[in-house]
Design an enzyme around this catalytic site. Structure first.
Site, PDB file in Angstrom:
ATOM      1  CE  LYS A 199      -0.210  -0.315   4.913  1.00 36.82           C
ATOM      2  NZ  LYS A 199      -1.382  -0.174   6.108  1.00 36.82           N
TER       3      LYS A 199
ATOM      4  NE  ARG B 253      -6.361   0.890  12.209  1.00 40.89           N
ATOM      5  CZ  ARG B 253      -4.899   0.847  11.485  1.00 40.89           C
ATOM      6  NH1 ARG B 253      -4.140   1.955  11.519  1.00 40.89           N
ATOM      7  NH2 ARG B 253      -4.699  -0.130  11.055  1.00 40.89           N
TER       8      ARG B 253
ATOM      9  CE1 TYR C 219      10.935  32.127  -0.607  1.00 44.98           C
ATOM     10  CE2 TYR C 219      11.340  29.791  -0.414  1.00 44.98           C
ATOM     11  CZ  TYR C 219      11.084  30.644  -0.953  1.00 44.98           C
ATOM     12  OH  TYR C 219      10.685  30.780  -2.456  1.00 44.98           O
TER      13      TYR C 219
ATOM     14  CG  MET D 256       7.480  23.063  -3.236  1.00 47.64           C
ATOM     15  SD  MET D 256       6.407  23.888  -4.364  1.00 47.64           S
ATOM     16  CE  MET D 256       5.243  24.664  -3.108  1.00 47.64           C
TER      17      MET D 256
END
Length: 833
Positions: A500, A600, A728, A777
């Protein structure tokens, strides 16, 4: 359930192959694995290496390397005294005149120990597809052994037959030959009881006088079968059978579109990508729909249909299963190309028939796009040059090709045969140097070239330029880890592999394909679309979908995926989806999830009685397994709770098994639990992140090997004075004159932003380089002060030396999250050492 492979002592093998056993002491070695390629060793114990000699290589030169890796048994044509002057005392050799012949003799002896139906397939085209489709069609009813990939040669066939286990109920092997005399040996090895003769085409025609001789040679595979299946419309096949007088000694099952036959095809109707086939068998009209429309698939499916009729399958079962046939991923590579192009790379066969198959594949991908074929000279066609390229020109016109680029002197000489847009070049290098590659736009491009022409250079130019950040996946290590966990299990215990989340970031169908090849029992995915992607990529093994959604249930059933049922709501939705199928005989395989303490998903233990009675009455649902999730199997401090979960699961099983009128499998253990709770192995275990080499036990180190490595490069290096901000938000400042490197990996690629400002580190030439400033990014910056580094140098994010667990700790998360967040824009490379 397949039992352990039969073991042979080395002295037994020496007697079988009529070889001389040379060993320094009397301890007996037992063999269960055969090896011919030193790069593909999985586990040295129990492995016998055959030192094969070819025109290009000699297996004897790899013996020292294999001894160093722990292999102790070899079949050789000479003792390697020169290569290994100081021979270890525990290494043994079987000396024989011809190791290849010895390999075949061993396979013959092994085959004689089995008394099960064995299907032998030969012909010019379709062998591998038919073999894989037969597995898809019959696997629910038989434990099947089959040839891996296209193992149909003098080497591949004995390796295929060696896979036979005592638990197998049916075998499917393909056989291919390239010259007279080869099939006699393959018949001896396979000893088929049922034969399928696909067709006769031009492949390898250079070694035969004519197609009649080639058909006669291939027919030798079937001289001792009980029944031979073939299409009587193929004149060469029919003539060969008549000349050999085989019908006097064996039964035949024929099918035909044009004449009387056991299965008489009456009609073929194509509707988009589906084909409806109507036929008459034993005076009864029947129909089948296949999810393909190309001629090769139609012919292959009818061969499979014939085999199922021969085995006594009911027509409704046959029709249902044929409808859900999945494509077989073999030799065609589909890749994204430049300028919104799609690249199909096929360099496996270079003949007209395989070209036709590839063109059909091209047409199925993009029905309305412009289609370009880059085609090399075709060698050894068996016909004259003008006749060959005239037939190709007609084929391209029939298949709707817009543009032909021919490469090679022969096709260039026949350029006048082609009426479509065309360009011709004498060599690949001439094409690359003079053709404007950037002019390809919004085009599907099929590369069909003999290996001599090196079309991989063209493929590299046409492929979409990829990210310099690369995720490498070592498939050898993946299988090593799988086999380690297998070694902890009792014989017959199955393994379900979790693929998965895009295979934990490593790639879905690529990993699934390797696991399928190495005979994993089950795959598990989170959502139906992941399973559908695997089916479309040719994955045929059972797949459990752990989170079936209402809108995906119809597609889930269409692609023969097996849903996890964890609530009465999901069960009701499934019942409604089954009703929409309108297939009264369809039986859907499901897996029941129970909550034993994780709280769950899952049915409550209090639901067992109601659930069991409801399922026992349902004719279209079969429970193939029940399972639960352990909350903390890796942590000894929670062992008491873990054992209470196991006890609860045992109680659920005791109650449910008294209600359902059939048996099912149980599984509760994950990677950590496999090694820590052997009493709960049951019939199956689930293997997840452990197979990728990530440690899962907090107390017991496991002999796992790292599978996944993430690397990038230094895009730029710059000198930055003390006191300057980096990146940044001005969140980091240099404290001294510094050397800063820029690396093209950022949070859009999966590098956590929490690694910013010195919390994380990457590695250059084995030396730590802290991340400085915020992770951006698409890139990040690292402090290279004190490093000897240059632009273009490799940067390691994680690998075997610098494991992903350390990166996860720095980021304040777990390895699962790191791996599954790696973006698909990061190029994946799969390799075997």
């Amino acid at each position: 359930m397949v039992a352990d492979r039969l073991q042979y002592s080395l002295s037994q093998i020496a007697a079988i192959v009529k070889g001389r056993l040379v060993q320094q002491y009397d301890n007996e070695l037992f063999i269960n694995e055969l090896l011919i390629d030193s790069r593909l060793i999985i586990q040295p114990e129990g492995t016998l290496f055959f030192a094969l000699k070819t025109r290009r290589n000699d297996g004897h030169k790899y013996i020292p390397e294999l001894i160093a890796k722990g292999v102790k048994a070899f079949v050789v044509s000479r003792l390697p005294d020169e290569e290994v002057p100081e021979m270890p005392a525990d290494v043994a050799f079987i000396v024989t005149e011809n190791p290849l012949r010895a390999l075949q003799m061993l396979a013959i002896a092994h085959r004689k120990r089995f008394y099960i139906p064995v299907i032998g397939i030969t012909g010019s085209n379709g062998k591998t597809v038919i073999k894989e489709w037969l597995h898809q069609l019959l696997a629910d009813d038989y434990s099947i052994v089959r040839s891996p990939k296209s193992y149909n040669s003098q080497i591949g066939v004995p390796l295929s037959v060696w896979q036979m286990h005592p638990g197998h109920q049916l075998a499917v092997f393909e056989a291919g030959i390239s010259e007279p005399g080869e099939m006699d040996r393959l018949q001896e090895i396979i000893q088929p009881t049922i034969g399928i003769f696909t067709n006769i085409g031009p492949a390898h025609s250079e070694n035969y006088i004519n197609d009649q001789q080639k058909a006669g040679e291939k027919l030798k595979l079937f001289t001792k079968v009980e029944t031979l299946i073939y299409c009587s419309d193929h004149a060469e096949v029919q003539t060969a059978i008549i000349r050999a007088k085989l019908q006097q000694s064996i039964h035949t099952f024929t099918w035909s579109r044009h004449q009387q036959a056991d299965l008489r095809i009456q009609g073929i109707e194509k509707h988009g990508r589906q084909t409806r086939i109507s036929a008459v068998y034993q005076n009864k009209v029947m129909e089948a729909v296949i999810p393909f429309s190309d001629e090769a698939s139609i012919e292959n499916s009818i061969h499979c249909w014939s085999l199922m009729l021969l085995l006594g399958y009911h027509e409704e079962t046959i029709a249902q299963r044929l409808m859900h046939l999945s494509p077989v991923a073999m030799r065609l590579e589909l890749k994204d190309g430049i300028n919104q192009c799609t690249i199909i790379n096929d360099s496996y066969n270079s003949d007209v028939q395989s070209l036709a198959i590839a063109l059909d594949f091209l047409n199925q991908q993009n029905q309305d796009r412009r289609k370009t074929l880059i085609l090399s000279d075709i060698f050894q066609s068996g016909v004259s040059e003008p006749e060959l390229y005239s037939s190709i020109a007609r084929l391209l016109e029939a298949k709707g090709i817009h543009h032909l680029i021919g490469i090679g002197p022969a096709i260039s000489r026949q350029s006048h045969q082609f009426a479509i847009q065309k360009d011709f070049f004498l060599s690949t290098s001439e094409f690359l140097s003079s053709y404007p590659i950037s002019s390809f736009r919004n085009t599907t491009i099929l590369l069909k070239g003999a290996r001599y022409f090196g079309f991989e250079k063209i493929s590299a130019m046409l492929q979409q330029k990829l990210h310099e950040t690369v995720l490498e996946i070592n498939l050898n290590h993946l299988i090593h880890n799988l086999n380690y966990y297998r070694s902890l299990l009792q014989p017959g215990t199955k393994v379900m592999l979790m693929v998965k989340a895009f295979g934990y970031g490593s790639g879905g169908y690529e990993i699934a394909g390797a696991l399928q090849f190495h005979q994993a029992d089950y795959l598990a995915v989170a959502y139906a679309d992941e399973g559908i992607e695997l089916r479309k990529a040719g994955i045929t093994m059972p797949i459990m979908v752990m989170s079936p959604e209402e809108l995906s249930l119809d597609a889930l059933l269409l692609y023969d995926l097996e849903p996890e049922i964890y609530s009465f709501r999901v069960l009701t939705l499934l019942e409604e989806a089954i009703a929409r199928l309108d297939q009264p005989a369809r039986v859907v395989r499901v897996h029941l999830k129970f909550d034993t303490g994780m709280h769950r998903l899952g049915f409550s233990p209090d639901d067992v009685l109601t659930l069991g009675n409801r399922l026992a009455r349902h004719p279209n649902i079969k429970v193939v397994s029940i399972f639960s999730h352990l909350s903390a199997s890796d942590d000894p401090k929670h062992d008491e709770f873990t054992r209470s979960q196991i006890a609860s699961f045992n109680s659920i099983h005791a109650q449910l098994s008294g209600i359902l009128p059939y048996k099912y499998d149980r599984h509760i253990l994950n990677s950590a639990g496999i090694s820590r709770f052997p009493e709960a192995h049951y019939e199956m275990v689930r293997l997840g992140i452990g197979v990728y080499g990530i440690p899962v036990s907090k107390t017991n180190p496991e002999p796992l090997i790292n599978v996944i490595s993430l690397r990038s490069v230094l895009s730029q290096i710059r000198q930055v004075p003390a006191g300057e901000s980096i990146g940044y938000n001005r969140s980091s400042f240099t404290t001294q004159d510094s050397i800063i490197g820029v690396v093209p990996i950022g949070y859009a690629d999966g590098l956590p932003r929490t690694l910013s400002n010195g919390r994380g580190r990457l590695y250059v030439k084995g030396k730590e380089a802290p991340i400085i400033g915020d992770v951006c990014m698409d890139m990040c910056m690292i402090d290279l002060t004190g490093h000897q580094a240059a632009e273009g140098d490799e940067v390691i994010v994680f690998n075997a030396e610098f494991p992903v667990t350390g990166l996860a700790t720095d980021a304040g998360t777990i390895p699962y999250e790191i791996l599954t967040r790696i973006s698909r824009r990061v190029k994946r490379i799969y390799f075997q050492e």
